[in-house]
Design an enzyme around this catalytic site. Structure first.
Site, PDB file in Angstrom:
ATOM      1  N   ARG A 122       5.565  -7.880  -0.817  1.00 41.60           N
ATOM      2  CA  ARG A 122       5.522  -6.805  -1.819  1.00 41.60           C
ATOM      3  C   ARG A 122       6.222  -5.545  -1.292  1.00 41.60           C
ATOM      4  O   ARG A 122       5.898  -5.064  -0.209  1.00 41.60           O
ATOM      5  CB  ARG A 122       4.068  -6.475  -2.204  1.00 41.60           C
ATOM      6  CG  ARG A 122       3.436  -7.562  -3.048  1.00 41.60           C
ATOM      7  CD  ARG A 122       1.988  -7.233  -3.398  1.00 41.60           C
ATOM      8  NE  ARG A 122       1.064  -7.502  -2.303  1.00 41.60           N
ATOM      9  CZ  ARG A 122      -0.266  -7.419  -2.417  1.00 41.60           C
ATOM     10  NH1 ARG A 122      -0.813  -7.060  -3.558  1.00 41.60           N
ATOM     11  NH2 ARG A 122      -1.045  -7.675  -1.393  1.00 41.60           N
ATOM     12  N   CYS A 180       0.798  -1.242   0.000  1.00 40.33           N
ATOM     13  CA  CYS A 180       0.000   0.000   0.000  1.00 40.33           C
ATOM     14  C   CYS A 180       0.823   1.282   0.000  1.00 40.33           C
ATOM     15  O   CYS A 180       0.725   2.059  -0.936  1.00 40.33           O
ATOM     16  CB  CYS A 180      -0.958  -0.029   1.184  1.00 40.33           C
ATOM     17  SG  CYS A 180      -2.240  -1.269   0.975  1.00 40.33           S
TER      18      CYS A 180
HETATM   19  P1  NAD Z   1      -4.346  -8.950  -3.987  1.00 37.38           P
HETATM   20  O1  NAD Z   1      -3.400  -8.893  -5.114  1.00 37.38           O
HETATM   21  O2  NAD Z   1      -3.986  -9.688  -2.747  1.00 37.38           O
HETATM   22  O3  NAD Z   1      -5.742  -9.536  -4.486  1.00 37.38           O
HETATM   23  C1  NAD Z   1      -6.386  -9.176  -5.665  1.00 37.38           C
HETATM   24  C2  NAD Z   1      -7.219 -10.370  -6.120  1.00 37.38           C
HETATM   25  O4  NAD Z   1      -8.035  -9.978  -7.218  1.00 37.38           O
HETATM   26  C3  NAD Z   1      -6.383 -11.561  -6.592  1.00 37.38           C
HETATM   27  O5  NAD Z   1      -6.777 -12.727  -5.912  1.00 37.38           O
HETATM   28  C4  NAD Z   1      -6.693 -11.644  -8.094  1.00 37.38           C
HETATM   29  O6  NAD Z   1      -6.648 -12.960  -8.588  1.00 37.38           O
HETATM   30  C5  NAD Z   1      -8.086 -11.070  -8.136  1.00 37.38           C
HETATM   31  N1  NAD Z   1      -8.497 -10.563  -9.445  1.00 37.38           N
HETATM   32  C6  NAD Z   1      -7.791  -9.820 -10.321  1.00 37.38           C
HETATM   33  N2  NAD Z   1      -8.533  -9.557 -11.422  1.00 37.38           N
HETATM   34  C7  NAD Z   1      -9.747 -10.127 -11.223  1.00 37.38           C
HETATM   35  C8  NAD Z   1     -10.938 -10.210 -11.979  1.00 37.38           C
HETATM   36  N3  NAD Z   1     -11.044  -9.612 -13.166  1.00 37.38           N
HETATM   37  N4  NAD Z   1     -11.986 -10.883 -11.459  1.00 37.38           N
HETATM   38  C9  NAD Z   1     -11.890 -11.484 -10.255  1.00 37.38           C
HETATM   39  N5  NAD Z   1     -10.778 -11.448  -9.494  1.00 37.38           N
HETATM   40  C10 NAD Z   1      -9.718 -10.778  -9.966  1.00 37.38           C
HETATM   41  O7  NAD Z   1      -4.685  -7.427  -3.647  1.00 37.38           O
HETATM   42  P2  NAD Z   1      -5.060  -6.803  -2.219  1.00 37.38           P
HETATM   43  O8  NAD Z   1      -3.832  -6.625  -1.400  1.00 37.38           O
HETATM   44  O9  NAD Z   1      -6.224  -7.529  -1.655  1.00 37.38           O
HETATM   45  O10 NAD Z   1      -5.540  -5.350  -2.666  1.00 37.38           O
HETATM   46  C11 NAD Z   1      -6.768  -5.134  -3.316  1.00 37.38           C
HETATM   47  C12 NAD Z   1      -7.048  -3.648  -3.316  1.00 37.38           C
HETATM   48  O11 NAD Z   1      -7.244  -3.193  -1.961  1.00 37.38           O
HETATM   49  C13 NAD Z   1      -5.918  -2.787  -3.866  1.00 37.38           C
HETATM   50  O12 NAD Z   1      -6.455  -1.691  -4.547  1.00 37.38           O
HETATM   51  C14 NAD Z   1      -5.183  -2.327  -2.622  1.00 37.38           C
HETATM   52  O13 NAD Z   1      -4.508  -1.102  -2.811  1.00 37.38           O
HETATM   53  C15 NAD Z   1      -6.326  -2.150  -1.656  1.00 37.38           C
HETATM   54  N6  NAD Z   1      -5.950  -2.275  -0.229  1.00 37.38           N
HETATM   55  C16 NAD Z   1      -5.067  -3.249   0.154  1.00 37.38           C
HETATM   56  C17 NAD Z   1      -4.749  -3.374   1.516  1.00 37.38           C
HETATM   57  C18 NAD Z   1      -3.760  -4.426   1.982  1.00 37.38           C
HETATM   58  O14 NAD Z   1      -3.337  -4.356   3.132  1.00 37.38           O
HETATM   59  N7  NAD Z   1      -3.395  -5.408   1.163  1.00 37.38           N
HETATM   60  C19 NAD Z   1      -5.346  -2.532   2.454  1.00 37.38           C
HETATM   61  C20 NAD Z   1      -6.252  -1.582   2.024  1.00 37.38           C
HETATM   62  C21 NAD Z   1      -6.553  -1.461   0.676  1.00 37.38           C
END
Ligand code: NAD
Length: 442
Positions: A336, A269
């Site tokens: 990451r 993030c």
């Molecule tokens: P991640 O990479 O862990 O997960 C994303 C998921 O989406 C993956 O499992 C992927 O296979 C799936 N995906 C991608 N394209 C898709 C599609 N077309 N249809 C269905 N599934 C699909 O990402 P994350 O860490 O969960 O982050 C997600 C969002 O939340 C980002 O924008 C991030 O900035 C935000 N966020 C993350 C955190 C954190 O701590 N990781 C906290 C707050 C906000």
């Protein structure tokens, strides 16, 4: 109580936690991902990520029939009134947020929509993305010759990896960006458990909610870079940054959180969101000087750690260095943008050989550091790392690294340098066994 089914698109760190916790609040959830392996595991009650406490809540809600998993997004869209988008928004080569996954999900939603829907965006997205999602869905519906009503809501997520379940179920606030009263009422029902617990809800328009997320992350990253910068100055002037941070934090206007000096912030993030915010501002002709300095200071901090190690060992060529911790913080398997991904390659480029251990991060670190694999030995535990090393470096403050048997450490190591880059040991206790303690800003 919200009675319709809810779909969550994306089962990563945010999507999975959102789905599982909303199910625990009593909602009926369909969790969707394109990754068949992930969905296969989840159907069997196995979480594909390491997140303390998550598997237990998952199991409970699978048993109660409140959550199901599928790769069939058509089914999910057709069978739910509310659709959360929680797919990744990684940085592109310029540092801009790559919106391809979010926008492609918007298109898919438009393609399969069969009535009124609320589309809730949980992914962190540049300001204006909610409107783009709206336009894409409207466009697809027009092409289909349909005129369904729908609302787009921004509901950014603030959970911390490693404490995600606790954070999701006990948030400091819930931000809901929408101008639709109907959508707002539906969101309140979905979060009824929190609403009843008097969690503050902040209702805004789409743009404000999207901005709140970026501004919050940029501010926290700035706090870390601020104390890291002060720590470098402390080293030069003989001040103790630990005491400086503690006394600063006692000032209610400042607060003690995110004032811990270390090897630089990482994770999925802060690095990406600070860079994305700078890009968003540039697109509007604005130079975000403070946030740019935060990013620069963070890069310098990682290199400062390498220089600190090198200056003590004099020459890194052929030196064996033990590294404890590869993930960007404890209690997660997420590597990451972890400081380890900069610090280990830099040590290797300067001639060092690495022995490394992390309780859960080794599989991810192994592929992320594959270009350096010939110079890294992954060990089976923390003490295995120490065998014959010239120096030990603590990069992540996992609990098991906080209570090392220091006598044993001294015995196993060849050299004496103990680089405590998270300041988790007192200098005196380490030096009592004959090791040389080197912290950050002390
Ligand atoms: P991640 O990479 O862990 O997960 C994303 C998921 O989406 C993956 O499992 C992927 O296979 C799936 N995906 C991608 N394209 C898709 C599609 N077309 N249809 C269905 N599934 C699909 O990402 P994350 O860490 O969960 O982050 C997600 C969002 O939340 C980002 O924008 C991030 O900035 C935000 N966020 C993350 C955190 C954190 O701590 N990781 C906290 C707050 C906000």
């Amino acid at each position: 109580m919200y009675n319709n089914r809810i779909s969550i698109i994306g089962t990563g760190y945010v999507g999975l936690v959102t789905g599982v916790c909303l199910a625990d609040f009593g909602n009926s959830i369909i969790s969707v991902d394109i990754d068949e392996a992930k969905i296969g595991k989840l159907k069997n009650g196995i979480t594909p990520i390491y997140e303390p406490g998550l598997e237990e809540v998952l199991e409970r809600n699978i048993k109660a029939g409140r959550i199901s998993f599928t790769t069939d997004i058509k089914f999910a869209v057709e069978n739910s009134e509310v659709i959360f988008i929680a797919v990744g928004t990684p940085p592109d080569e310029d540092g801009k947020a790559d919106l391809s996954a979010v926008l492609s999900v918007a298109e898919t939603i438009g393609t399969y929509m069969n009535g009124y829907k609320v589309i809730v965006n949980k992914s962190t997205v540049p300001i204006g993305t909610g409107r783009k999602v709206e336009a894409i869905i409207r466009d697809v519906l027009n092409k289909r010759g349909l005129d369904y009503d729908f609302d787009v809501v921004s509901n950014p997520e603030f959970l911390r990896e490693g404490k995600a379940v606790q954070d999701f179920t006990h948030p400091d606030r819930v931000v809901v960006g929408t101008e639709s009263e109907k959508a707002r009422d539906i969101i309140k029902e979905i979060y009824r458990t929190l609403y009843l617990n008097e969690t503050p809800f902040v209702f805004t328009n789409l743009e404000t909610a999207e901005m709140i997320k970026y501004a919050s992350n940029a501010f926290l990253a700035t706090k870390i870079s601020f104390i890291n910068e002060i720590s470098i100055l402390c080293e030069k002037v003989g001040a103790d940054v630990q005491k400086v941070a503690k006394a600063m934090g006692m000032d209610g206007r400042i607060g003690g959180k995110f004032l811990h000096p270390g090897p630089g912030y990482g994770g999925s993030c802060f690095p990406k969101d600070t860079k994305a915010l700078v890009k968003i501002a540039e697109e509007h002709g604005l130079d975000l000087k403070i946030i740019k300095a935060t990013i620069e200071a963070n890069e310098r901090q990682k290199l400062h750690m390498v220089e600190k190690i090198e200056s003590h060992l004099r020459n890194l060529n052929g030196k064996k260095i033990g590294v404890l911790g590869l993930t960007f913080k404890p209690e997660t398997d997420d590597v990451r943008e972890a400081p380890s991904l900069t610090i280990i390659p830099e040590l290797i480029k300067r001639g060092a050989i690495i022995r490394a251990f992390d309780p859960v991060g080794i599989p991810e670190a192994t592929w992320r550091l594959k270009d350096y694999e010939k110079c890294i030995v992954y060990c089976t535990n923390e003490y295995d790392v120490m065998e014959g090393v010239d120096a030990l470096v603590i990069l992540t403050e996992w609990n098991q690294f906080r209570r090392l048997d220091l006598g044993k450490v001294k015995q196993l190591m060849k050299g004496t340098y103990f680089f405590d880059l998270r300041n988790i040991y007192e200098k005196e206790e380490v030096e009592r066994v004959g090791l040389v303690h080197v912290g950050v800003g002390v």
